[in-house]
Design a protein around this motif. Structure first.
Motif, PDB file in Angstrom:
ATOM      1  N   ASP A 114       4.862  -5.936 -13.500  1.00 28.38           N
ATOM      2  CA  ASP A 114       5.539  -4.679 -13.183  1.00 28.38           C
ATOM      3  C   ASP A 114       4.755  -3.856 -12.170  1.00 28.38           C
ATOM      4  O   ASP A 114       4.909  -2.637 -12.092  1.00 28.38           O
ATOM      5  N   GLY A 115       3.890  -4.503 -11.397  1.00 27.31           N
ATOM      6  CA  GLY A 115       3.085  -3.799 -10.419  1.00 27.31           C
ATOM      7  C   GLY A 115       3.940  -3.053  -9.401  1.00 27.31           C
ATOM      8  O   GLY A 115       4.998  -3.537  -8.989  1.00 27.31           O
ATOM      9  N   LEU A 116       3.480  -1.888  -9.003  1.00 22.66           N
ATOM     10  CA  LEU A 116       4.249  -1.056  -8.074  1.00 22.66           C
ATOM     11  C   LEU A 116       4.136  -1.566  -6.642  1.00 22.66           C
ATOM     12  O   LEU A 116       3.145  -2.197  -6.263  1.00 22.66           O
ATOM     13  N   ARG A 117       5.146  -1.274  -5.854  1.00 24.06           N
ATOM     14  CA  ARG A 117       5.187  -1.644  -4.443  1.00 24.06           C
ATOM     15  C   ARG A 117       5.714  -0.459  -3.636  1.00 24.06           C
ATOM     16  O   ARG A 117       6.496   0.354  -4.135  1.00 24.06           O
ATOM     17  N   SER A 129       9.478  10.088   1.964  1.00 25.80           N
ATOM     18  CA  SER A 129       8.488   9.155   2.489  1.00 25.80           C
ATOM     19  C   SER A 129       8.219   8.053   1.470  1.00 25.80           C
ATOM     20  O   SER A 129       8.314   8.275   0.254  1.00 25.80           O
ATOM     21  N   GLU A 130       7.845   6.871   1.955  1.00 22.33           N
ATOM     22  CA  GLU A 130       7.485   5.797   1.029  1.00 22.33           C
ATOM     23  C   GLU A 130       6.283   6.192   0.177  1.00 22.33           C
ATOM     24  O   GLU A 130       6.149   5.721  -0.968  1.00 22.33           O
ATOM     25  N   CYS A 131       5.425   7.069   0.696  1.00 21.65           N
ATOM     26  CA  CYS A 131       4.284   7.552  -0.089  1.00 21.65           C
ATOM     27  C   CYS A 131       4.758   8.446  -1.225  1.00 21.65           C
ATOM     28  O   CYS A 131       4.236   8.379  -2.349  1.00 21.65           O
ATOM     29  N   SER A 132       5.755   9.293  -0.957  1.00 20.30           N
ATOM     30  CA  SER A 132       6.315  10.155  -1.998  1.00 20.30           C
ATOM     31  C   SER A 132       6.986   9.322  -3.084  1.00 20.30           C
ATOM     32  O   SER A 132       6.807   9.567  -4.285  1.00 20.30           O
ATOM     33  N   LEU A 133       7.768   8.340  -2.669  1.00 16.83           N
ATOM     34  CA  LEU A 133       8.447   7.476  -3.635  1.00 16.83           C
ATOM     35  C   LEU A 133       7.432   6.711  -4.476  1.00 16.83           C
ATOM     36  O   LEU A 133       7.629   6.510  -5.682  1.00 16.83           O
ATOM     37  N   PHE A 134       6.335   6.306  -3.840  1.00 19.21           N
ATOM     38  CA  PHE A 134       5.293   5.587  -4.566  1.00 19.21           C
ATOM     39  C   PHE A 134       4.670   6.491  -5.631  1.00 19.21           C
ATOM     40  O   PHE A 134       4.444   6.066  -6.768  1.00 19.21           O
ATOM     41  N   CYS A 135       4.389   7.751  -5.275  1.00 18.96           N
ATOM     42  CA  CYS A 135       3.837   8.697  -6.254  1.00 18.96           C
ATOM     43  C   CYS A 135       4.806   8.890  -7.412  1.00 18.96           C
ATOM     44  O   CYS A 135       4.397   8.889  -8.579  1.00 18.96           O
ATOM     45  N   ASN A 136       6.091   9.068  -7.103  1.00 17.12           N
ATOM     46  CA  ASN A 136       7.081   9.249  -8.165  1.00 17.12           C
ATOM     47  C   ASN A 136       7.122   8.041  -9.085  1.00 17.12           C
ATOM     48  O   ASN A 136       7.210   8.181 -10.319  1.00 17.12           O
ATOM     49  N   ASP A 137       7.039   6.850  -8.502  1.00 17.26           N
ATOM     50  CA  ASP A 137       7.026   5.633  -9.309  1.00 17.26           C
ATOM     51  C   ASP A 137       5.768   5.560 -10.174  1.00 17.26           C
ATOM     52  O   ASP A 137       5.812   5.073 -11.314  1.00 17.26           O
ATOM     53  N   MET A 138       4.652   6.037  -9.645  1.00 16.52           N
ATOM     54  CA  MET A 138       3.416   6.050 -10.431  1.00 16.52           C
ATOM     55  C   MET A 138       3.591   6.878 -11.693  1.00 16.52           C
ATOM     56  O   MET A 138       3.221   6.444 -12.797  1.00 16.52           O
ATOM     57  N   TRP A 139       4.152   8.068 -11.541  1.00 16.12           N
ATOM     58  CA  TRP A 139       4.360   8.935 -12.705  1.00 16.12           C
ATOM     59  C   TRP A 139       5.299   8.283 -13.712  1.00 16.12           C
ATOM     60  O   TRP A 139       5.070   8.363 -14.928  1.00 16.12           O
ATOM     61  N   LYS A 140       6.344   7.652 -13.230  1.00 18.71           N
ATOM     62  CA  LYS A 140       7.308   7.025 -14.127  1.00 18.71           C
ATOM     63  C   LYS A 140       6.692   5.862 -14.908  1.00 18.71           C
ATOM     64  O   LYS A 140       7.170   5.509 -15.986  1.00 18.71           O
ATOM     65  N   HIS A 141       5.622   5.265 -14.353  1.00 22.72           N
ATOM     66  CA  HIS A 141       4.968   4.137 -15.020  1.00 22.72           C
ATOM     67  C   HIS A 141       3.668   4.543 -15.714  1.00 22.72           C
ATOM     68  O   HIS A 141       2.866   3.689 -16.106  1.00 22.72           O
ATOM     69  N   GLY A 142       3.449   5.838 -15.865  1.00 26.51           N
ATOM     70  CA  GLY A 142       2.295   6.314 -16.621  1.00 26.51           C
ATOM     71  C   GLY A 142       1.009   6.446 -15.828  1.00 26.51           C
ATOM     72  O   GLY A 142      -0.040   6.739 -16.402  1.00 26.51           O
ATOM     73  N   PHE A 143       1.062   6.241 -14.528  1.00 26.16           N
ATOM     74  CA  PHE A 143      -0.128   6.421 -13.682  1.00 26.16           C
ATOM     75  C   PHE A 143      -0.122   7.860 -13.180  1.00 26.16           C
ATOM     76  O   PHE A 143       0.349   8.156 -12.073  1.00 26.16           O
ATOM     77  N   ASN A 144      -0.631   8.773 -13.997  1.00 25.62           N
ATOM     78  CA  ASN A 144      -0.464  10.198 -13.730  1.00 25.62           C
ATOM     79  C   ASN A 144      -1.754  10.933 -13.383  1.00 25.62           C
ATOM     80  O   ASN A 144      -1.786  12.161 -13.393  1.00 25.62           O
TER      81      ASN A 144
END
Length: 215
Positions: A114-117, A129-144
């Motif tokens: 389930d690694g993020l991309r 931005s792809e950076c913003s989407l990546f941050c949002n995905d981090m939060w959704k996966h518990g990387f906060n």
């Protein structure tokens, strides 16, 4: 990123560097704070000329811990009091998102099935931005545990780089001279985050109205 995705080797941190002016100490300080704070993402602050002096640049991507955009003025960067106390003291603080010219990311964020991309926005999703989407995905996966380090200030113009290296802007406690690390008290993130979409084809600047998206 291909070696990390497809290799059996273990990686600790991934360092991304934009087309900025920087020193070796800047990279080392971000790496140091990444480990010291146990952060999933650790970023700098990037500056441009703003009314004759240094101003914060990446307001499109960077969001404070309340999910709000940062302002250009360094003395009122955020409306969050905890953030501003740390900013004025040149101490790391928690953010919802940041990139700002240089980012250090814990490699485990990319690992596993389930690694993020990095990705583009999905249909119907705010085209951030792809950076913003990546941050949002981090939060959704518990990387906060996302951290901004105000002592690491990067620029895209040498004129501003020279300006911030003057004593007025450059703190006396340059990297590695602090007696001890001040650990961040990490807080829950926001339920919504501001997004300014880039809707037009070949657009270079956000052209859509600001909206708030769920995390």
């Amino acid at each position: 990123m291909e070696p990390l995705y497809n290799s059996d080797a273990e990686f600790g941190r991934v360092v991304f560097i934009n087309d900025v002016h920087f020193c070796l100490a800047d990279i080392l300080e971000l790496l140091f704070q990444s480990r010291a704070q146990g952060a999933h993402l650790t970023c700098a602050e990037d500056l441009v000329k703003w009314y004759g002096g240094p101003g914060f640049y990446d307001t499109w991507v960077a969001r404070d811990i309340k999910g709000e955009k940062f302002l250009h003025e360094m003395h009122r960067l955020s409306k969050d009091d905890v953030t501003m106390v740390a900013q004025m003291r040149d101490r790391p603080f928690q953010v919802q998102c940041g990139w700002n010219g240089m980012a250090v990311i814990d490699a485990k964020v990319f690992g596993g099935d389930d690694g993020l991309r990095f990705r583009r926005s999905a249909e119907g999703e705010c085209s951030a931005s792809e950076c913003s989407l990546f941050c949002n995905d981090m939060w959704k996966h518990g990387f906060n545990r996302l951290v901004m380090v105000p002592r690491v200030k990067l620029t895209y113009e040498i004129e501003i780089r020279n300006m911030i290296r003057r004593p007025l802007y450059f703190p006396a406690d340059t990297p590695f001279n602090l007696p001890e690390v001040e650990k961040i008290s990490f807080r829950p993130g926001p339920k919504k985050v501001a997004c300014r979409p880039l809707n037009g084809v070949d657009s270079h600047n956000p052209d859509g109205p600001e909206v708030y998206v769920d995390l």
